[in-house]
Design a protein around this motif. Sequence first.
Motif, PDB file in Angstrom:
ATOM      1  N   MET A   1       0.809  -1.199   0.000  1.00 30.79           N
ATOM      2  CA  MET A   1       0.000   0.000   0.000  1.00 30.79           C
ATOM      3  C   MET A   1       0.849   1.258   0.000  1.00 30.79           C
ATOM      4  SD  MET A   1      -3.227  -0.362  -0.182  1.00 30.79           S
ATOM      5  CE  MET A   1      -4.726  -0.580   0.657  1.00 30.79           C
ATOM      6  N   TYR A   2       2.040   1.196   0.595  1.00 34.07           N
ATOM      7  CA  TYR A   2       2.897   2.364   0.689  1.00 34.07           C
ATOM      8  C   TYR A   2       3.163   2.969  -0.690  1.00 34.07           C
ATOM      9  CZ  TYR A   2       7.020   5.127   1.806  1.00 34.07           C
ATOM     10  OH  TYR A   2       7.914   6.141   1.945  1.00 34.07           O
TER      11      TYR A   2
ATOM     12  N   ASN B   1       0.242   4.921  -2.739  1.00 31.13           N
ATOM     13  CA  ASN B   1      -0.102   6.282  -2.360  1.00 31.13           C
ATOM     14  C   ASN B   1       0.605   7.313  -3.218  1.00 31.13           C
ATOM     15  OD1 ASN B   1      -1.792   5.341  -0.380  1.00 31.13           O
ATOM     16  ND2 ASN B   1      -0.256   5.481   1.221  1.00 31.13           N
TER      17      ASN B   1
ATOM     18  N   PHE C   1      -6.552   7.312   2.454  1.00 33.80           N
ATOM     19  CA  PHE C   1      -5.108   7.324   2.605  1.00 33.80           C
ATOM     20  C   PHE C   1      -4.602   8.640   3.178  1.00 33.80           C
ATOM     21  CE2 PHE C   1      -4.817   9.611  -1.399  1.00 33.80           C
ATOM     22  CZ  PHE C   1      -3.622  10.295  -1.303  1.00 33.80           C
TER      23      PHE C   1
END
Length: 99
Positions: A1-2, A5, A65
């Motif tokens: 997920m990092y 973004n 996010f």
Amino acid sequence: MYTRNYMREFISSSISVDSHSNPLYDKLNGHIVDETARTFRIEVDGKIKIVPKTTGKFTIKSGRFIITLKGDSILMRPEERLKNLRKIIKHENKGDDYN
């Protein structure tokens, strides 16, 4: 997920300037209305502020996010972020702090 973004479009996201070398931009809060290679255009209280990415630390919130990043790590056009993702992550993990 990092990494995902960084691939997002930041326009219309909420942004906070956590720190900046120029005290005029320090602690601004607003919404991103445009992004160039070197600046964010942020709407603050109905006015547009052009904030340089260099020497700034930003928190960007959109939907689910939240990402905190150094402006120096994304000194590129938004469409180039995907191409330069490894470079961005390396710069973010370097541990430099501006203030």
